[in-house]
Enzyme design. Structure first.
Site, PDB file in Angstrom:
ATOM      1  CG  PHE A 160      41.137 -50.975 -79.606  1.00 25.79           C
ATOM      2  CD1 PHE A 160      40.252 -50.714 -78.566  1.00 25.79           C
ATOM      3  CD2 PHE A 160      41.262 -50.008 -80.605  1.00 25.79           C
ATOM      4  CE1 PHE A 160      39.518 -49.540 -78.515  1.00 25.79           C
ATOM      5  CE2 PHE A 160      40.527 -48.837 -80.572  1.00 25.79           C
ATOM      6  CZ  PHE A 160      39.661 -48.604 -79.521  1.00 25.79           C
TER       7      PHE A 160
ATOM      8  CE  LYS B   1      48.217 -57.418 -85.982  1.00 22.34           C
ATOM      9  NZ  LYS B   1      48.258 -57.009 -84.610  1.00 22.34           N
TER      10      LYS B   1
ATOM     11  CD  GLU C  74      49.081 -53.489 -82.455  1.00 22.98           C
ATOM     12  OE1 GLU C  74      48.232 -54.317 -82.852  1.00 22.98           O
ATOM     13  OE2 GLU C  74      49.511 -52.553 -83.149  1.00 22.98           O
TER      14      GLU C  74
ATOM     15  CB  CYS D 116      32.474 -51.183 -85.636  1.00 20.66           C
ATOM     16  SG  CYS D 116      31.773 -52.756 -85.134  1.00 20.66           S
TER      17      CYS D 116
ATOM     18  CD  GLU E 282      35.871 -44.817 -86.618  1.00 18.52           C
ATOM     19  OE1 GLU E 282      36.978 -44.882 -87.186  1.00 18.52           O
ATOM     20  OE2 GLU E 282      35.171 -45.814 -86.376  1.00 18.52           O
TER      21      GLU E 282
END
Ligand code: NAD
Length: 494
Positions: A151, A175, A178, A283, A390
């Protein structure tokens, strides 16, 4: 106001896929529903893979320069729609507009680098591998590739892979996450306009069911994925089971090491964007600082806390903050906020000092947004939950180390190995850091050591399950298979 229902892009057409319902897409700053995304079924995934599979023979036989013509056109279209795509990223993900623009620029740069494929994809030839025998290495495309996206970079991350796959002659099924599917929907419209033949690029919306179906489909030759480490592990296992090529990028906890000779004023400014940009959901976000020596620790804590208090927490699309340099938006969702708040509570319980508490921040007029203010823990000991986990939010932990060697042992004992930076003017320690830090991306006086598109990208240890890194010419090995031809011709009889 009517809410747009997203579609899939399959075989050159926009389609309403067979689905198991829809998911609401929320602007995380305002809570407003901006779109609805279909949760595509296995049948919808198969339709897209079949289209990509059918398109492969003609596309792989298209001369590479002709394939790149479509990518050149895509560069122009993305430039024309640059601001619109960037605003869309901010709307669905919540990062600041400068961050969103930087992200879209990185996506574009990857298309530009892939446009060099006529040179990048060249093989090798060895004249005289043996007596009168030559050896030749051909790089040929493989087939259908899939990408499963996270995301936090709705526009950029698929571009670490997809332009290179298409330029090398493979076909593609993407893909998107979502949670943030709108940016790729916009970009897919530009890919359509760039005139790629039907089936070469396909977009399938949905949740992990789509990912799992792609992984099990025997017509898919390889998968690139980016997400949490647990996801990367599951995807790696599935690729091994189904005999696919695999690049699976995982989570991160990125350390900044500050040496006593570092230029503290520059360093603190540099750290701020690294730690709080994208609300700590990059990240490559730094989320842990290791200071070498007590004096360094005291100075960094004092100055970093003061600077953290200046960060403006707001809806990044609020015109009032349009010209501010350091705006921090919300985290992605209510669930993410609750997970991060839980981790802050754990840090307090485990005895770290909560030196700056962002839990109760309020953004007037945006009460439904998922905001957390800059949060800083000091007196953090390696091994505490907030140091090991994390957190993926605007939470920074600061640790004190006795020496360079101590700092190296702290950062190297971490399960993750995505990125780490050192701040120093001393070439000896900088060199040792480059060689000894077990991290894939190394920074020297750089807060975010993410490279430009013409260099490879990827971590080490639990941050990556892949032999081949993303981006640049490094990724050509993933998207091509090598054929080694050994050839000889006998002299004609006189
Ligand atoms: P996530 O793991 O929840 O989801 C990532 C994608 O994987 C989504 O599209 C999801 O639908 C899909 N998915 C989830 N489980 C799956 C399964 N079992 N099989 C197939 N597909 C599956 O990650 P996220 O929350 O969207 O993204 C944040 C994470 O991504 C963080 O951990 C962050 O560090 C990481 N990340 C890493 C990098 C890197 O370069 N290493 C870059 C960006 C993000």
């Amino acid at each position: 106001m009517s809410v747009t229902r997203l579609k899939n892009y399959v075989n050159g057409q926009w389609v309403d896929p067979p689905n198991a319902g829809t998911l609401d897409i929320e602007n995380p700053s305002s809570g407003e529903i901006v779109a609805r995304v279909p949760l595509s079924t296995a049948e919808a995934v198969s339709q897209a893979v079949d289209a990509a599979h059918a398109a492969f023979p003609a596309w792989s036989n298209t001369p590479v320069a002709r394939r790149c013509e479509h990518l050149f056109k895509l560069v122009g279209l993305m430039q024309d729609h640059f601001e619109e795509i960037s605003r869309g990223v901010t709307e669905e993900m919540g990062k600041s507009l400068p961050d969103a623009r930087a992200e879209v620029k990185r996506a574009l740069e990857n298309v530009e680098v892939a446009c060099g494929m006529p040179t990048l994809q060249q093989g090798d030839k060895l004249i005289g591998a043996a007596a009168d025998i030559d050896g030749e290495v051909l790089r040929v495309p493989v087939g259908v590739f899939g990408m499963i996206a996270p995301f936090n970079f709705p526009a950029m991350v698929p571009f670490w892979f997809m332009p290179y796959a298409l330029a090398t002659g493979n076909t593609y099924v993407l893909k998107p996450s979502e949670i943030v599917p709108c940016s790729q929907q916009r970009i897919a419209a530009l890919i359509h306009e760039a005139g790629f033949p039907p089936g070469v690029f396909n977009l399938v919306n949905g949740d992990k069911v789509v990912g799992e179906t792609l992984l099990a489909n025997e017509k898919v030759a390889g998968i690139s994925s980016v997400g949490a480490t647990a996801t990367a592990r599951a995807i790696t296992e599935a690729c091994a089971k189904h005999g696919k090529r695999c690049q699976a990028f995982g989570g991160a906890k990125n350390y900044l090491v500050v040496m006593p000779d570092a230029k503290t004023d520059q360093v603190v400014r540099n750290m701020l964007t690294s730690c709080y940009g994208c609300a700590g959901q990059r990240c490559m976000a730094a989320s842990a600082i290791a200071c070498v020596g007590d004096e360094t620790y005291q100075t960094v804590v004092k100055e970093f806390l003061a600077a953290s208090k200046e960060v403006i927490v707001a809806d990044p699309l609020d015109p009032a903050v349009a010209n501010e340099s350091m705006v921090m938006g919300p985290v992605i969702s209510a669930a993410a906020k609750s997970r991060i708040l839980g981790l802050i509570d754990t840090g307090v319980k485990e005895g770290a000092t909560l030196a700056l508490d962002g839990r109760d921040i309020r953004v007037p007029g945006r009460e439904k947004g998922h905001f957390i203010g800059p949060t800083v823990f000091t007196d953090v000991k390696p091994g505490m939950t907030v140091e090991r986990t994390e957190i993926f939010g605007p939470v920074v932990v600061i640790t004190k180390c006795d020496s360079f060697d101590h700092a190296i042992s702290v950062i190297n004992s971490h399960q993750y190995g995505n990125g780490a930076s050192i701040y120093t003017q001393n070439g000896y320690y900088a060199r040792r850091f480059k060689l000894e830090a077990q991290y894939g991306m190394i920074g020297i006086n750089i807060g975010i050591p993410a490279p430009v598109a013409c260099l490879p990208f990827g971590g080490m240890k639990a941050s990556v399950y892949a032999d081949i890194k993303a981006q640049s010419k490094a990724i050509i090995d993933f998207f091509t298979q090598k054929k080694i031809v050994t050839e000889r011709y006998w002299a004609e009889e006189a």
